[in-house]
Design an enzyme around this catalytic site. Sequence first.
Site, PDB file in Angstrom:
ATOM      1  N   LYS A  54      -7.933   0.720  -2.294  1.00  0.00           N
ATOM      2  CA  LYS A  54      -7.462   0.271  -0.980  1.00  0.00           C
ATOM      3  C   LYS A  54      -7.432   1.434   0.007  1.00  0.00           C
ATOM      4  CE  LYS A  54      -5.412  -2.048   2.315  1.00  0.00           C
ATOM      5  NZ  LYS A  54      -4.102  -2.701   2.167  1.00  0.00           N
ATOM      6  N   THR A  83       0.859  -1.180   0.000  1.00  0.00           N
ATOM      7  CA  THR A  83       0.000   0.000   0.000  1.00  0.00           C
ATOM      8  C   THR A  83       0.897   1.232   0.000  1.00  0.00           C
ATOM      9  OG1 THR A  83      -1.701  -1.184   1.254  1.00  0.00           O
ATOM     10  CG2 THR A  83      -1.867   1.216   1.174  1.00  0.00           C
ATOM     11  N   LYS A  92      -0.193   5.180   8.899  1.00  0.00           N
ATOM     12  CA  LYS A  92       0.480   5.314   7.606  1.00  0.00           C
ATOM     13  C   LYS A  92      -0.520   5.319   6.463  1.00  0.00           C
ATOM     14  CE  LYS A  92       1.841   1.892   5.362  1.00  0.00           C
ATOM     15  NZ  LYS A  92       1.344   1.047   4.231  1.00  0.00           N
TER      16      LYS A  92
END
Length: 224
Positions: free
Chosen positions: A94, A18, A169
């Site tokens: 995502k 990601t 994050k």
Amino acid sequence: MVHQNGQQPDRLVIDCSTIDPLTSVKIASRVKEAGFGTFVDAPMSGGVVGATAGSLSFMVGSSKEIFGAVREVLSKMGKKIVHCGPSGTGISAKLANNYLLAINNLATAEAMNFGVKAGLNPSVLAQIINSATGRSWASEVNNPVPGVVEAAPASRQYQGGFAISLMNKDLNLAITAAQQANAPLLLSASASEIYEKLTSDERFAKSDFSSVYKYLQGTTEAKL
């Protein structure tokens, strides 16, 4: 097929990490220009439980022409492989999902903390929420109150899940990507403040992100 110069134009390079969408698109372009194959963004969802069970969901950013080959590879690790669109869209999907998850987690922790402090049994409150309109993955599968869901990290001292630092994050990546897409995220500032604070606290940083419930209880001195 490998050319004399080391190029492999038929190779698939599938990235399940990601990162930010713009970086992913740039990498895809560089890989293609170098003749080293086709770079595909295919981040996953499902966590440790999904990985163990082979039931992960993959969000794929690629051309339609190569999606079949990508799906064949990823089907060995997951049950749901969705073609989101061209390069970068898998990452965007995502990040949109994880932004929603971050918010749902905070809201669930707040609601459970509110109900428990008002005198409700947490299992009864969870049963009500999960049979009503407040239901979410955060309330049903990853409930933040210890003992409500036996398999949830909360019932294992918030260990073995998705760390707060990782959620922080992903949240920051989502906020940046949304800004680049000119899409307002009205709840992002408050959510970011909380996750940033807990990430900087060694008592929380490596714990499952549902441990925000422990923080809301006002017992931050307790060992997780």
